[in-house]
Design a protein around this motif. Structure first.
Motif, PDB file in Angstrom:
ATOM      1  N   LEU A 111       0.850  -1.194   0.000  1.00 36.81           N
ATOM      2  CA  LEU A 111       0.000   0.000   0.000  1.00 36.81           C
ATOM      3  C   LEU A 111       0.883   1.240   0.000  1.00 36.81           C
ATOM      4  CD1 LEU A 111      -2.724  -0.959   2.633  1.00 36.81           C
ATOM      5  CD2 LEU A 111      -2.985  -0.838   0.149  1.00 36.81           C
ATOM      6  N   GLN A 112       0.656   2.115  -0.949  1.00 37.51           N
ATOM      7  CA  GLN A 112       1.423   3.347  -1.053  1.00 37.51           C
ATOM      8  C   GLN A 112       0.468   4.523  -1.181  1.00 37.51           C
ATOM      9  OE1 GLN A 112       4.951   3.436  -0.983  1.00 37.51           O
ATOM     10  NE2 GLN A 112       4.606   1.317  -0.353  1.00 37.51           N
ATOM     11  N   GLN A 113       0.797   5.625  -0.524  1.00 37.20           N
ATOM     12  CA  GLN A 113      -0.004   6.847  -0.597  1.00 37.20           C
ATOM     13  C   GLN A 113      -1.468   6.568  -0.262  1.00 37.20           C
ATOM     14  OE1 GLN A 113       1.540   9.829  -0.892  1.00 37.20           O
ATOM     15  NE2 GLN A 113       3.332   8.518  -0.756  1.00 37.20           N
ATOM     16  N   THR A 114      -1.685   5.816   0.803  1.00 37.60           N
ATOM     17  CA  THR A 114      -3.024   5.458   1.247  1.00 37.60           C
ATOM     18  C   THR A 114      -3.359   6.237   2.524  1.00 37.60           C
ATOM     19  OG1 THR A 114      -4.515   3.601   1.682  1.00 37.60           O
ATOM     20  CG2 THR A 114      -2.300   3.456   2.636  1.00 37.60           C
ATOM     21  N   SER A 115      -4.517   6.016   3.057  1.00 36.71           N
ATOM     22  CA  SER A 115      -4.930   6.635   4.317  1.00 36.71           C
ATOM     23  C   SER A 115      -5.182   5.540   5.347  1.00 36.71           C
ATOM     24  CB  SER A 115      -6.216   7.441   4.130  1.00 36.71           C
ATOM     25  OG  SER A 115      -6.004   8.483   3.228  1.00 36.71           O
ATOM     26  N   VAL A 116      -4.835   5.810   6.591  1.00 34.40           N
ATOM     27  CA  VAL A 116      -5.115   4.885   7.679  1.00 34.40           C
ATOM     28  C   VAL A 116      -5.586   5.679   8.889  1.00 34.40           C
ATOM     29  CG1 VAL A 116      -3.428   3.165   6.914  1.00 34.40           C
ATOM     30  CG2 VAL A 116      -2.771   4.848   8.611  1.00 34.40           C
ATOM     31  N   THR A 117      -6.359   5.011   9.738  1.00 39.86           N
ATOM     32  CA  THR A 117      -6.837   5.621  10.972  1.00 39.86           C
ATOM     33  C   THR A 117      -6.639   4.640  12.111  1.00 39.86           C
ATOM     34  OG1 THR A 117      -8.509   6.886   9.769  1.00 39.86           O
ATOM     35  CG2 THR A 117      -8.839   6.630  12.142  1.00 39.86           C
ATOM     36  N   PHE A 118      -6.047   5.124  13.195  1.00 39.24           N
ATOM     37  CA  PHE A 118      -5.955   4.352  14.424  1.00 39.24           C
ATOM     38  C   PHE A 118      -7.107   4.804  15.302  1.00 39.24           C
ATOM     39  CE2 PHE A 118      -1.611   4.222  12.871  1.00 39.24           C
ATOM     40  CZ  PHE A 118      -1.296   2.886  13.042  1.00 39.24           C
ATOM     41  N   ILE A 119      -7.945   3.849  15.713  1.00 41.20           N
ATOM     42  CA  ILE A 119      -9.121   4.131  16.524  1.00 41.20           C
ATOM     43  C   ILE A 119      -8.840   3.666  17.943  1.00 41.20           C
ATOM     44  CG2 ILE A 119     -11.595   3.705  16.806  1.00 41.20           C
ATOM     45  CD1 ILE A 119     -11.408   2.694  13.774  1.00 41.20           C
ATOM     46  N   ARG A 177      -6.696   8.829  15.197  1.00 44.95           N
ATOM     47  CA  ARG A 177      -5.452   9.379  14.658  1.00 44.95           C
ATOM     48  C   ARG A 177      -5.440   8.989  13.189  1.00 44.95           C
ATOM     49  NH1 ARG A 177      -4.130   9.062  19.870  1.00 44.95           N
ATOM     50  NH2 ARG A 177      -2.557  10.466  20.691  1.00 44.95           N
ATOM     51  N   SER A 178      -5.664   9.969  12.338  1.00 49.06           N
ATOM     52  CA  SER A 178      -5.760   9.720  10.899  1.00 49.06           C
ATOM     53  C   SER A 178      -4.499  10.212  10.212  1.00 49.06           C
ATOM     54  CB  SER A 178      -6.979  10.435  10.320  1.00 49.06           C
ATOM     55  OG  SER A 178      -8.159   9.980  10.943  1.00 49.06           O
ATOM     56  N   TYR A 179      -4.003   9.389   9.311  1.00 50.74           N
ATOM     57  CA  TYR A 179      -2.799   9.706   8.549  1.00 50.74           C
ATOM     58  C   TYR A 179      -3.122   9.618   7.065  1.00 50.74           C
ATOM     59  CZ  TYR A 179      -0.338   9.060  12.937  1.00 50.74           C
ATOM     60  OH  TYR A 179       0.073   9.173  14.237  1.00 50.74           O
ATOM     61  N   SER A 180      -2.594  10.555   6.290  1.00 51.77           N
ATOM     62  CA  SER A 180      -2.793  10.541   4.834  1.00 51.77           C
ATOM     63  C   SER A 180      -1.440  10.437   4.136  1.00 51.77           C
ATOM     64  CB  SER A 180      -3.519  11.815   4.393  1.00 51.77           C
ATOM     65  OG  SER A 180      -2.761  12.955   4.745  1.00 51.77           O
ATOM     66  N   GLY A 181      -1.480   9.975   2.903  1.00 50.76           N
ATOM     67  CA  GLY A 181      -0.247   9.804   2.147  1.00 50.76           C
ATOM     68  C   GLY A 181       0.677   8.791   2.785  1.00 50.76           C
ATOM     69  N   VAL A 182       0.104   7.709   3.282  1.00 55.40           N
ATOM     70  CA  VAL A 182       0.850   6.710   4.061  1.00 55.40           C
ATOM     71  C   VAL A 182       1.530   5.688   3.149  1.00 55.40           C
ATOM     72  CG1 VAL A 182       0.624   4.813   5.721  1.00 55.40           C
ATOM     73  CG2 VAL A 182      -0.677   6.928   6.039  1.00 55.40           C
ATOM     74  N   THR A 190       5.277   5.873   7.193  1.00 53.86           N
ATOM     75  CA  THR A 190       5.600   7.286   7.049  1.00 53.86           C
ATOM     76  C   THR A 190       4.423   7.913   6.331  1.00 53.86           C
ATOM     77  OG1 THR A 190       7.955   6.775   6.894  1.00 53.86           O
ATOM     78  CG2 THR A 190       7.265   8.955   6.133  1.00 53.86           C
ATOM     79  N   ALA A 191       3.990   9.082   6.822  1.00 55.00           N
ATOM     80  CA  ALA A 191       2.801   9.730   6.266  1.00 55.00           C
ATOM     81  C   ALA A 191       3.072  11.200   5.972  1.00 55.00           C
ATOM     82  CB  ALA A 191       1.630   9.611   7.249  1.00 55.00           C
ATOM     83  N   ARG A 192       2.335  11.720   5.025  1.00 60.35           N
ATOM     84  CA  ARG A 192       2.430  13.133   4.658  1.00 60.35           C
ATOM     85  C   ARG A 192       1.623  14.004   5.620  1.00 60.35           C
ATOM     86  NH1 ARG A 192      -1.080  14.269   0.594  1.00 60.35           N
ATOM     87  NH2 ARG A 192      -0.552  12.232  -0.184  1.00 60.35           N
ATOM     88  N   GLY A 193       0.439  13.517   6.045  1.00 59.39           N
ATOM     89  CA  GLY A 193      -0.444  14.324   6.903  1.00 59.39           C
ATOM     90  C   GLY A 193      -0.895  13.556   8.131  1.00 59.39           C
ATOM     91  N   ARG A 194      -1.263  14.317   9.179  1.00 57.07           N
ATOM     92  CA  ARG A 194      -1.717  13.720  10.454  1.00 57.07           C
ATOM     93  C   ARG A 194      -2.801  14.598  11.045  1.00 57.07           C
ATOM     94  NH1 ARG A 194      -0.220  14.835  15.896  1.00 57.07           N
ATOM     95  NH2 ARG A 194      -0.376  13.044  17.272  1.00 57.07           N
TER      96      ARG A 194
END
Length: 125
Positions: free
Chosen positions: A74-82, A90-95, A116-120
């Motif tokens: 997975l590249q440049q995806t989004s993930v969320t830790f609940i 905790r949401s991360y973008s560009g992961v 590693t993520a671009r946004g948080r």
């Protein structure tokens, strides 16, 4: 972050169970001290992206093994830790995921995955 039950939700909607918590680097830079020849102190700033690592249960709730190869691809995806106990997302973008994953066959823990993520963004539920 280690506040009770934490889940990792992928952009696809798949939720994975986190074991042992999530370690995050909440700053997207690193600053190293530099001492000049006159004795004054400065800093060198390096862009790092938001980084973290986590431990997962090696199997999903229904007993299916986590597809580690697919996760790492997975590249440049989004993930969320609940975090249910902390009542936060905790949401991360560009992961992008990376690392050298290992499964402890005795405990069922999957370790060695980092991101590693671009946004948080941290929000309260």
């Amino acid at each position: 972050m280690n506040y009770g039950l934490v889940k990792l939700r992928l952009a696809s909607g798949v939720e994975l169970t986190v074991r042992g918590g999530v370690m995050e680097n909440p700053a997207d830079i690193s600053v190293e001290p530099v001492v000049n020849t006159d004795g004054s102190v400065d800093g060198t700033v390096t862009a790092m992206g938001y980084r973290g690592k986590f431990t997962l249960a090696a199997r999903t709730i229904d007993g299916t093994p986590v597809d580690v190869g697919a996760l790492l691809r997975l590249q440049q995806t989004s993930v969320t830790f609940i975090s249910e106990a902390e009542h936060s997302l905790r949401s991360y973008s560009g992961v992008s995921f990376h690392g050298d994953p290992e499964v402890d066959v005795m405990t069922g823990e999957l370790t060695g995955i980092m991101f590693t993520a671009r946004g948080r963004l941290v929000t309260t539920l």
